[in-house]
Design an enzyme around this catalytic site. Structure first.
Site, PDB file in Angstrom:
ATOM      1  N   GLY A  27       0.823  -1.210   0.000  1.00 33.06           N
ATOM      2  CA  GLY A  27       0.000   0.000   0.000  1.00 33.06           C
ATOM      3  C   GLY A  27       0.855   1.257   0.000  1.00 33.06           C
ATOM      4  O   GLY A  27       0.791   2.058  -0.910  1.00 33.06           O
ATOM      5  N   GLY A  66       0.521  -6.693   3.780  1.00 34.05           N
ATOM      6  CA  GLY A  66       1.803  -7.387   3.700  1.00 34.05           C
ATOM      7  C   GLY A  66       2.736  -7.045   4.846  1.00 34.05           C
ATOM      8  O   GLY A  66       3.851  -7.554   4.905  1.00 34.05           O
ATOM      9  N   ILE A  79       7.842  -3.943  20.561  1.00 38.45           N
ATOM     10  CA  ILE A  79       7.807  -4.670  19.291  1.00 38.45           C
ATOM     11  C   ILE A  79       6.946  -5.913  19.482  1.00 38.45           C
ATOM     12  O   ILE A  79       7.212  -6.753  20.348  1.00 38.45           O
ATOM     13  CB  ILE A  79       9.234  -5.032  18.841  1.00 38.45           C
ATOM     14  CG1 ILE A  79      10.014  -3.761  18.490  1.00 38.45           C
ATOM     15  CG2 ILE A  79       9.211  -5.993  17.659  1.00 38.45           C
ATOM     16  CD1 ILE A  79       9.408  -2.907  17.384  1.00 38.45           C
ATOM     17  N   LEU A  80       5.888  -6.033  18.680  1.00 35.70           N
ATOM     18  CA  LEU A  80       4.930  -7.130  18.849  1.00 35.70           C
ATOM     19  C   LEU A  80       5.482  -8.444  18.309  1.00 35.70           C
ATOM     20  O   LEU A  80       5.252  -9.505  18.888  1.00 35.70           O
ATOM     21  CB  LEU A  80       3.620  -6.790  18.121  1.00 35.70           C
ATOM     22  CG  LEU A  80       2.855  -5.577  18.663  1.00 35.70           C
ATOM     23  CD1 LEU A  80       1.689  -5.246  17.745  1.00 35.70           C
ATOM     24  CD2 LEU A  80       2.366  -5.840  20.083  1.00 35.70           C
ATOM     25  N   GLN A  98       9.563  -4.906   8.326  1.00 31.26           N
ATOM     26  CA  GLN A  98       9.090  -3.539   8.125  1.00 31.26           C
ATOM     27  C   GLN A  98      10.260  -2.546   8.140  1.00 31.26           C
ATOM     28  O   GLN A  98      10.347  -1.658   7.297  1.00 31.26           O
ATOM     29  CB  GLN A  98       8.087  -3.146   9.214  1.00 31.26           C
ATOM     30  CG  GLN A  98       6.703  -3.703   9.013  1.00 31.26           C
ATOM     31  CD  GLN A  98       5.979  -2.979   7.894  1.00 31.26           C
ATOM     32  OE1 GLN A  98       6.270  -3.149   6.722  1.00 31.26           O
ATOM     33  NE2 GLN A  98       5.040  -2.137   8.251  1.00 31.26           N
ATOM     34  N   GLY A 138       5.520   1.179  10.555  1.00 25.25           N
ATOM     35  CA  GLY A 138       5.467   1.012   9.101  1.00 25.25           C
ATOM     36  C   GLY A 138       6.283   2.030   8.335  1.00 25.25           C
ATOM     37  O   GLY A 138       6.710   1.769   7.214  1.00 25.25           O
ATOM     38  N   GLU A 139       6.474   3.205   8.918  1.00 26.24           N
ATOM     39  CA  GLU A 139       7.076   4.284   8.141  1.00 26.24           C
ATOM     40  C   GLU A 139       8.439   4.736   8.613  1.00 26.24           C
ATOM     41  O   GLU A 139       9.245   5.245   7.827  1.00 26.24           O
ATOM     42  CB  GLU A 139       6.088   5.464   8.086  1.00 26.24           C
ATOM     43  CG  GLU A 139       4.954   5.125   7.154  1.00 26.24           C
ATOM     44  CD  GLU A 139       3.720   5.981   7.351  1.00 26.24           C
ATOM     45  OE1 GLU A 139       3.542   6.924   6.583  1.00 26.24           O
ATOM     46  OE2 GLU A 139       2.933   5.689   8.267  1.00 26.24           O
TER      47      GLU A 139
HETATM   48 MO1  MOS Z   1       1.269   5.452   4.996  1.00 29.00          MO
HETATM   49  S1  MOS Z   1       2.127   6.785   3.657  1.00 29.00           S
HETATM   50  O1  MOS Z   1       0.311   6.581   5.852  1.00 29.00           O
HETATM   51  O2  MOS Z   1       0.409   4.274   4.132  1.00 29.00           O
END
Ligand code: MOS
Length: 747
Positions: A251, A479, A639-640, A648, A713-714
């Site tokens: 995504g 993912g 951390i899960l 990630q 994630g980021e």
């Molecule tokens: Mo993230 S850029 O908020 O999917």
């Protein structure tokens, strides 16, 4: 551990959280049994091809669809003349749940707003027939001057209404004045280009109307946002729409609501048949926006001791007048360093282009390139180690909000990372380490990303007579490991083994999920699951009856263990789920609840951190940069699942290497057309570009977030651009302030 953390002990551990669990959706994907949006079978299916405008602004003067309509297999040609009347999409942030990437009407009139806007849709019995017929549509345009050249338009930069709800400009004392009298000054311009989304899975949807009920099999990271926005566009009730998205092939912020789903749904309604749309790779470049370009000034004024007297981060980003993604590159500077005076401000430049959007750490990824390059420049100017400089400007509270940090162990992340990476091996003199034709250098930069938790989440937990729990929430698995990590969370929360827990997600008919964006989903789900577990506990205590050890207790007095509930103050006083249900003559117990509002962010400055270490080699012959080693040392809360988390972090770092060295959307400054609209000419890192990447983390739970998590994630992509640029400087003595760092800039 600081005093704050010692006081609020982490929740009890039952063992699933923190385990290296393999992805529960892995086997399905490996076997090809995971069904993606473009793979859902339908009787009588039709296929879409789109025709994209070739001007950036103007009107459609002629539109000849006759030949296309007569081509073999064609079911329908749709243009603005025969498209159903649709309301414009409600723009992201314009209302709770609104998820339109742009508020421009979709194929409703003859106006063209960007080069690549869909002007016609062909529906046919096969994809090949649709593609062929689309090539027969003839369009003539009346162009008018368009705003496509960022450099030319920059003089018209203006402040946006807000930057994702925050002030576009913040001032603390007089930073420009402080800069003038500083002992050491760095004052530079940094530039970053456009990037386009290139998830492995192309944007796709399979849609069908049955009477007035709409089903959309979508690739999305916002199920309920899509449902709400589509309801407004098509003038139907949300209850008439179901969005399904159990698997998404990446995504990164790009899998939201764009023209293609809207057009496919409109065509399905016109044709009275189910429709599949799969954008070509070119189609994704034409209609799905990406990261926008930025021009940033960072100015740092330091005293002799290294402390900052002035911190200035200003600049502008390209945007359209119809979306609200100003690329928040000044966000890191708002929270990262102590300075006596600060000026933080960003503006936008309206352009005719596909509406830009979120792309993995929008803002922070390119903002840290500028800020963390400048910090490195200051360290060099002061002959200070860049890690030591950062330690000297470590703030004791948030410099712009004044709030205390919820949990910040950035110095610790640097210390551990430096030790593991061998930072003490770095040669302080740029250009002084050479191996054959290669100049070798090391660079470091800070990674940072805010903690977010989205409002509006809800979850339902059903425990059945055999003691199996099913947790239901309309969440997203793109993912990154959500389904796996949340199964672990629920197992611990309910005191169950992993094989007694099923996490159901990916369906808008489930209790409301929140967007899988802003690295917020983990905390958002846990908050909802916690609330549902509490409701379930109330129900179970009641069902347990007067004979039970649990009789008369409040949920706060009990905890889950070993397939049941026990008294917190006497853990041997326990009653199992199966026994409770069996005594009550019930087949299941259900707990459903909304997550509480995310008020923790009003009290604390909540952010994740990391230290990115890069070793780069630069060829003295070709100017080519190779990354030889990389280490990310993170401080991101609990951390899960170390396995999915490491993936990630690594994925973020690889994407960051792409940002540093490869990715650049080439935009024709005359026509506003994207030129490199394929993976043959738009470069992303391949295996040979990705070195050995090590990741490590503090694993210190945030005492103020659900279960101590902050989302990961980021953050992996942030800081990487600067770490690479700083390593290139250390290798060569050349400071590159515009991304990507291609070989021509080093020759
Ligand atoms: Mo993230 S850029 O908020 O999917």
């Amino acid at each position: 551990m600081s005093a704050t953390e010692a006081r609020s002990a982490p929740p009890p551990q039952h063992g699933a959280v923190g385990a290296q669990l393999a992805r529960i959706d892995g086997p399905l994907k490996v076997k090809g049994a995971a069904r993606f949006a473009a793979e859902v079978p339908f009787e009588n299916l039709t296929y879409v091809a789109l025709v994209y405008s070739t001007i950036a602004r103007g009107r459609i003067a002629e539109l000849d669809v006759e030949e296309a309509s007569l081509a073999p297999g064609v079911v329908l040609v749709m243009t603005h003349r025969n498209a159903p009347r649709l309301s414009p999409p409600a723009l992201f942030n314009s209302a709770p749940r609104a998820a339109g990437a742009s508020d421009l009407p979709v194929m409703q009139d003859d106006q063209v707003h960007w080069n690549g806007e869909p002007v016609a849709l062909v529906l046919a019995e096969t994809q090949e027939q649709a593609d062929h017929a689309a090539s027969l549509v003839r369009v003539a345009y009346e162009p008018v001057p368009a705003a496509v050249d960022f450099e030319l338009e920059r003089s018209k930069a203006h402040p946006p209404k807000s930057i994702l709800g925050e002030a576009a400009k913040i001032e603390v004392a007089d930073a420009e004045a402080a800069l003038k009298t500083a002992a050491v000054v760095v004052d530079e311009i940094y530039e970053t280009p456009r990037h386009n989304h290139n998830a492995i899975e192309l944007h796709a949807a399979t849609v069908a109307w049955e009477a007035d009920r709409l089903t959309v099999h979508d690739a999305t990271q916002t199920l309920h946002g899509t449902r709400c926005t589509l309801a407004g566009i098509f003038g139907v009730d949300e209850s008439q729409i179901r969005i399904l998205s159990p698997f998404v092939g990446g995504g990164f912020g790009g899998k939201t609501l764009w023209n293609h789903q809207i057009l496919a749904i409109a065509a399905a309604r016109l044709a009275g048949r189910p429709v599949r749309i799969v954008l070509s790779r070119e189609g994704v470049f034409r209609i799905v926006g990406g990261r926008t370009l930025t021009r940033q000034r960072v100015a740092l004024g330091a005293r002799e001791d290294g402390k900052l007297s002035a911190l200035i981060h200003t600049g502008c980003a390209g945007m359209t007048a119809h979306n609200d993604c100003p690329e928040q590159f000044t966000f890191p500077a708002r929270h990262l360093y102590a300075a006596d005076a600060m000026l933080i401000s960003q503006e936008v430049v309206d352009l005719n282009m596909a509406p830009n959007t979120f792309m993995r750490a929008p803002g922070e990824s390119v903002g840290t390139f500028a800020l963390e390059s400048a910090i490195d420049e200051l360290a060099h100017a002061m002959e200070l180690d860049p890690i030591e400089l950062r330690a000297r400007i470590e703030p004791d509270k948030d410099p712009t909000t004044g709030r205390p940090y919820s949990s910040r162990h950035i110095v610790e992340a640097y210390r551990r990372g430096a030790e593991r990476f061998g930072w003490d091996q770095r040669n302080k003199t740029p250009g002084s380490r050479r191996v054959g034709e290669w100049l070798v250098g090391m660079g470091v930069a800070t990674a940072t990303y805010p903690y977010y938790r989205m409002p509006g989440g809800a979850a339902r937990i059903r425990v059945s007579g055999d003691g199996h729990a099913t947790v239901q929430m309309g969440s997203h698995e793109m993912g990154m490991g959500t389904a796996t990590a949340q199964t672990q969370v629920t197992a611990d929360r309910l005191g169950l083994p992993l094989d007694k827990v099923t996490f159901e997600y990916g369906d808008s008919d489930l209790p409301s999920g929140t967007i899988a964006g802003g690295s917020s989903q983990s905390a958002s789900i846990i908050a909802a699951v916690n609330a549902a577990a509490e409701a379930l506990t109330v129900e179970l205590i009641q069902l347990a009856g007067n004979e039970s050890h649990l009789a008369g207790l409040a949920p706060a007095d009990v905890e889950a263990r070993d397939g049941g509930l026990c008294r917190k103050d006497a853990r041997d006083r326990w009653d199992s789920y199966t026994a409770i249900l069996s005594r009550a003559g019930r087949s299941e117990a259900i707990g459903e609840a909304d997550a509480p509002e995310p008020s923790e962010v009003d009290a604390w400055s909540m952010h994740s951190y990391g230290a990115q270490f890069c070793e780069a080699r630069v060829s003295t012959v070709t100017g080519e940069v190779r990354i030889s080693r990389f280490l990310g040392s993170f401080d991101t809360g609990r951390i899960l699942n170390p396995r999915t988390a490491a993936s990630q972090f690594r994925g973020g770092i690889v994407m960051g290497i792409g940002l540093a060295l490869d990715e650049e959307t080439l935009f024709d400054g005359r026509t506003g057309r994207i030129m490199n609209r394929s993976l043959a000419s738009y470069h992303v890192p391949v295996c040979l570009d990705a070195p050995k990447i090590e990741v490590m983390w503090t694993d210190i739970p945030d005492p103020h977030s659900p279960m101590g998590v902050r989302g990961i994630g980021e953050i992996g992509i942030t800081g990487v651009g600067a770490a690479v640029a700083n390593a290139v400087f250390n290798a060569t003595g050349r400071r590159i302030r515009s991304l990507p760092i291609t070989l021509d800039k080093l020759l």
